[in-house]
Enzyme design. Structure first.
Site, short mmCIF file in Angstrom:
data_model
loop_
_atom_site.label_atom_id
_atom_site.label_comp_id
_atom_site.label_asym_id
_atom_site.label_seq_id
_atom_site.Cartn_x
_atom_site.Cartn_y
_atom_site.Cartn_z
CG ASN A 13 -2.03 1.05 1.17
OD1 ASN A 13 -1.94 2.05 0.31
ND2 ASN A 13 -3.20 0.92 1.72
N GLY A 70 -15.75 2.23 3.75
CA GLY A 70 -14.76 2.92 3.75
C GLY A 70 -13.92 2.82 2.33
CG HIS A 125 -8.54 -3.14 -2.24
ND1 HIS A 125 -9.47 -2.78 -3.00
CD2 HIS A 125 -8.30 -2.47 -1.14
CE1 HIS A 125 -9.93 -1.57 -2.04
NE2 HIS A 125 -9.17 -1.59 -1.17
#
Ligand SMILES: [Zn+2]
Length: 176
Positions: free
Chosen positions: A59, A121, A128
């Site tokens: 990320n 969110g 994912h």
């Protein structure tokens, strides 16, 4: 304050890491994860592994070093759209990735999960899975929001390190 920050930390930590600004420059109209899949030059590629079903990526805005995203090559938006083969591969992959992060980052715990839909969110519709290593005494979400949190490793460095580890010891997905 203590209770509040704990509560927020427990319930919305994924939310704050959904921004994933992989995009270089102007925001394109397409799906960012599909662009990574298609090796678009307009997105930052922090992927560390891929096969014919899944991509694993660091990320860009990790909650902690070693925060990984695992997503299917197919653009699906609901876990119920995954095929049995994809589910099997994902399970095997998750097992291997936890072993990898154990070795790379020595966390004490993990948060693992999907955000499915904007109200949960997710800011990227493409499904994912988040794998987030957790450590004792890490700063809480309140510190992060206040800008006090310090990342101890650049995600590009994490990417380099994990790619190297995988090249030396390939992920095992033999049982999928
Ligand atoms: Zn997509």
């Amino acid at each position: 304050m203590g209770d509040w920050s704990k509560d927020v930390g427990d319930h919305s930590y994924f939310l704050n890491f959904e921004k994933m600004a992989y995009v270089k420059g102007k925001h394109p109209s397409g799906c960012i994860l599909c662009m990574v899949r298609d090796k678009s030059p307009d997105v930052v590629d922090l992927s560390i592994w891929r096969d014919e079903l899944f991509i694993v990526s660091v990320n860009l805005y990790p909650y902690n070093p070693g925060h990984l995203l695992v997503y299917p090559l197919r653009h699906v938006e609901d876990v119920r759209e995954l095929t049995a083969q994809e589910e099997g591969r994902l399970t095997a992959l998750q097992r291997s990735l936890l072993d990898l992060i154990d070795r790379a980052c020595s966390p004490h715990a993990y948060n693992i999960g999907f955000n499915m839909g904007p109200a949960a969110g997710a800011s990227i519709n493409h499904l994912h899975l988040h794998i987030i290593p957790r450590y004792p005494r890490e700063t809480g979400i309140a510190d992060l929001i206040a800008g006090k949190r310090v990342l101890v490793e650049d995600p590009r460095e994490t990417t380099r390190r994990l790619r190297e580890m995988i090249s030396q010891s390939p992920l095992s997905i033999a049982n999928s």
